[in-house]
Design an enzyme around this catalytic site. Structure first.
Site, short mmCIF file in Angstrom:
data_model
loop_
_atom_site.label_atom_id
_atom_site.label_comp_id
_atom_site.label_asym_id
_atom_site.label_seq_id
_atom_site.Cartn_x
_atom_site.Cartn_y
_atom_site.Cartn_z
N LYS A 1 36.60 48.39 36.33
CA LYS A 1 35.67 48.23 37.45
C LYS A 1 34.99 49.55 37.79
CE LYS A 1 38.09 44.91 40.25
NZ LYS A 1 38.65 44.75 41.60
N GLU B 1 40.69 42.32 44.48
CA GLU B 1 40.35 43.31 45.49
C GLU B 1 38.82 43.31 45.60
OE1 GLU B 1 41.79 47.31 44.89
OE2 GLU B 1 40.62 47.99 46.62
N ARG C 1 46.57 41.77 29.96
CA ARG C 1 45.19 41.61 30.40
C ARG C 1 44.29 41.39 29.18
NH1 ARG C 1 42.44 45.16 33.53
NH2 ARG C 1 44.22 45.46 34.87
P1 ATP Z 1 41.58 47.44 40.29
O1 ATP Z 1 42.86 46.90 40.86
O2 ATP Z 1 41.71 48.65 39.48
O3 ATP Z 1 40.48 47.51 41.30
P2 ATP Z 1 41.60 45.04 38.71
O4 ATP Z 1 40.81 44.79 37.48
O5 ATP Z 1 43.08 44.96 38.66
O6 ATP Z 1 41.07 46.40 39.25
P3 ATP Z 1 41.72 43.15 40.88
O7 ATP Z 1 40.66 42.76 41.81
O8 ATP Z 1 42.94 43.77 41.44
O9 ATP Z 1 41.05 44.09 39.82
O10 ATP Z 1 42.11 41.93 39.97
C1 ATP Z 1 42.37 40.64 40.46
C2 ATP Z 1 43.27 39.91 39.51
O11 ATP Z 1 42.66 39.80 38.22
C3 ATP Z 1 44.58 40.64 39.33
O12 ATP Z 1 45.64 39.70 39.40
C4 ATP Z 1 44.46 41.25 37.97
O13 ATP Z 1 45.72 41.37 37.39
C5 ATP Z 1 43.55 40.27 37.23
N1 ATP Z 1 42.81 40.96 36.16
C6 ATP Z 1 42.05 42.05 36.27
N2 ATP Z 1 41.57 42.44 35.08
C7 ATP Z 1 42.03 41.56 34.16
C8 ATP Z 1 41.90 41.42 32.74
N3 ATP Z 1 41.18 42.27 32.01
N4 ATP Z 1 42.53 40.38 32.15
C9 ATP Z 1 43.25 39.52 32.88
N5 ATP Z 1 43.42 39.59 34.21
C10 ATP Z 1 42.84 40.60 34.85
#
Ligand code: ATP
Ligand code: MG
Length: 578
Positions: free
Chosen positions: A288, A52, A278
């Site tokens: 984030k 995102e 994760r």
């Molecule tokens: P949010 O959705 O709360 O803004 P997010 O960390 O999930 O934050 P995204 O941009 O949705 O951010 O993440 C993009 C991809 O990265 C998603 O598929 C998510 O599952 C993966 N991702 C995010 N944080 C981690 C992590 N700590 N370890 C592994 N994969 C992650």
């Protein structure tokens, strides 16, 4: 989606961590192998990385990037980059740009497959009308509070909305008018008509569309209704013919809904959602929202501050993409949450830099040495190796003269036992040069040391017959008149505790910020070859650590250096024992 919170647990190292060079297990590959064996998806493997654009990518995202692009590569498949941009109020093109830069820098290529969920808004709208016409979606006028109240809990079923019985005609009419902008923000939603008694709360008539007048970074003001993540994500996967939709564990409960939308609609392909744990790292925040707070409230200098766990921060710090990919490979992919020691990431970095960083001499806290028996005005060019780990790296010449700088702590007037550095009457070797002997320390009026007087032994020039004469210590040094003056920034972990969230009642993670995470040294003296360092170049400053020329603040002939990582590797010992 909030990050999952096993935050108070003591950090443990993932069982999957590879400590002996073995490839760690990856249950996702087993699933893919089985799908291939069964002939699913016509033998295709197609993944996607779906950030995102509401922040910079961090090391957790790097794990997901390496996994998704890595699997595509391994199975001769494809991986898309898709911006999941359904939340206009938090998204920005700055993030879109940084995400592309970071994925590319990590070494991955989406070729011509960069997509935006917002490209599918029209198609998604049509899907929504299909669900309405099939009696599977309805317009609901409950307020957010009422909706929460009606939802029920894990133990009690939910209550059906009084608007659930609206006719198809009325729903279609209202939904079209929602799109046309006839109703105020938040006054109505479109909901899927599933089951208010489902054991999965997510299945209790989840919202598909909300009314929100917000300018979108790509669609501008075209839309005043926006689709929700759960409705958008699976259908976007399906539109892109994704076969394996890999996401983090917090989406496990959303999987029935992911499948429901796909099963109700006339889609071209049926992707499969697979969840993995994760990445959590000690001394590191991955949320984030909190990273944004650190930036906005200026606890750090920006998203690319070298202390940030963002890819941009790691890059500026001097991390290599190779080290990050190696790390991602070693931690493997597991189904259970765990926390990895940041020492492992640093270990991967040291291993990589040890292989390729050029060794140079840099005196960070200089004190002057005068060789009283070395002729004034004489300059010798001495040969020294660039990297003992890499014979192909060759040698270079460093100037040597009567006045030198050494490290302040390499001299003691009253040395403790086993101080094998410089002290009155003691001898040391200067790296690639001569053995010198300390005569006396000359003081300033305030008692501080002005300079150290030594003699050198001309017979002991490095490479000469007597060069091997035993002395216990070897020091790095620079020639005073030839050295360049530079600023060096010593970075350390941003948090003092392994778990930054470990705070007493009423506190927050900011209480654990490390006040010494950045120490700026000015007046450092570096060997002259460093004048030509290009921004981003990486070096080992002998006996000090790995450093890189700051890509932002360095200017031609005037590099500023960041400490990437010190030399001490606690993880290497753990690895040896294993
Ligand atoms: P949010 O959705 O709360 O803004 P997010 O960390 O999930 O934050 P995204 O941009 O949705 O951010 O993440 C993009 C991809 O990265 C998603 O598929 C998510 O599952 C993966 N991702 C995010 N944080 C981690 C992590 N700590 N370890 C592994 N994969 C992650
Ligand atoms: Mg997310």
């Amino acid at each position: 989606m909030a990050s999952s919170g096993s935050e108070s647990e003591k950090p443990t190292v993932s069982e999957e961590v590879d400590t002996r060079g073995k490839r760690p297990s990856n249950f996702i590959k087993e699933i893919i192998n089985e799908d291939l064996r069964l002939g699913k998806n016509g033998g295709r493997v197609h993944t996607r990385f779906p950030p995102e654009p509401n922040g910079y990518l961090h090391i957790g995202h790097a794990k997901s990037i390496c996994l998704n692009f890595g699997l595509a590569k391994e199975y001769n498949g494809l991986c898309n980059l898709r911006f999941d941009d359904t939340n206009p109020s938090k998204e920005d093109t700055e993030y879109v740009d940084s995400i592309q830069e970071d994925v590319r820098w990590l070494g991955f290529d989406w070729e011509d497959r960069m997509y935006y969920a917002s490209d599918y808004f029209e198609q998604l709208y049509e899907y929504a009308e299909i669900l309405i016409k099939d009696g599977k979606a309805y317009v609901c006028d409950l307020s957010p509070d009422e909706m929460r109240e009606y939802r029920g809990t894990l133990k009690t079923p939910g209550k059906e909305s009084s608007y659930r019985g609206r006719s198809v005609e009325e729903n279609l009419d209202l939904f079209r008018r929602m799109r046309a902008g006839e109703f105020p923000d938040g006054s109505r939603t479109l909901r899927a008509k599933i089951d208010m008694a489902s054991g999965y709360i997510i299945m209790r008539d989840p919202v598909m569309y909300r009314i929100q007048r917000a300018e979108h970074h790509r669609t501008g003001n075209k839309w005043c209704i926006y689709p929700m993540y759960d409705f958008t994500h699976g259908l976007s996967d399906s539109l892109e013919m994704i076969t394996h939709s890999i996401c983090t564990l917090e989406f496990e409960n959303n999987r029935p809904l992911y499948d429901w939308f796909i099963n109700q609609l006339p889609v071209k392909s049926t992707p499969r959602q697979i969840e993995f744990a994760r990445l959590n790292l000690t001394r590191t925040l991955m949320s984030k929202r909190k990273l944004l707070e650190l930036v906005q409230k200026k606890y750090v200098a920006g998203w690319d501050d070298p202390r940030m766990p963002t890819i941009a921060g790691l890059r500026r710090r001097g991390y290599t993409p190779e080290a990050i990919r190696d790390f991602a490979e070693r931690i493997g992919v597991a189904k259970a949450d765990s926390t990895v020691d940041v020492g492992l990431l640093e270990h991967c970095l040291r291993e990589d830099l040890n292989r390729r960083a050029k060794r140079v001499m840099a005196v960070l806290r200089p004190v002057k040495v005068v060789l009283t028996n070395y002729p004034e005005g004489r300059v010798e060019e001495l040969e020294t190796e660039n990297n003992p780990e890499d014979p192909a790296a060759g040698t270079r010449m460093v100037p040597f003269s009567r006045e030198l700088y050494i490290e302040e702590d390499d001299f003691r007037e009253d040395p403790p036992k086993k101080f094998f550095r410089l002290a009155p009457g003691q001898e040391v070797r200067l790296k690639s040069a001569y053995i010198i002997k300390c005569v006396e320390a000359v003081k300033n009026a305030d008692g501080s040391i002005k300079e150290i007087h030594c003699t050198y032994d001309p017979e002991t020039r490095s490479g000469a017959a007597l060069a091997d004469r035993k002395v216990k210590g070897t020091l790095h040094w620079v020639s005073a008149p030839h050295s360049i003056e530079s600023e060096v920034r010593l970075y350390d972990h941003l948090f003092t505790k392994d778990n930054p969230e470990d705070v007493p009642e009423g506190g927050d993670y900011r209480d654990n910020l490390n006040p010494e995470s950045l120490v700026v040294l000015t007046g450092c003296r570096l060997e002259p070859s460093l004048k030509n360092a290009n921004p981003g170049d990486r070096f080992q400053f002998m006996r000090q650590g790995y450093f890189c020329a700051d890509p932002v603040d360095s200017s031609p002939q005037k590099p500023v250096f960041n400490r990437t990582v010190s030399l001490k590797d606690t993880w290497a010992k753990i690895e040896k024992k294993a």
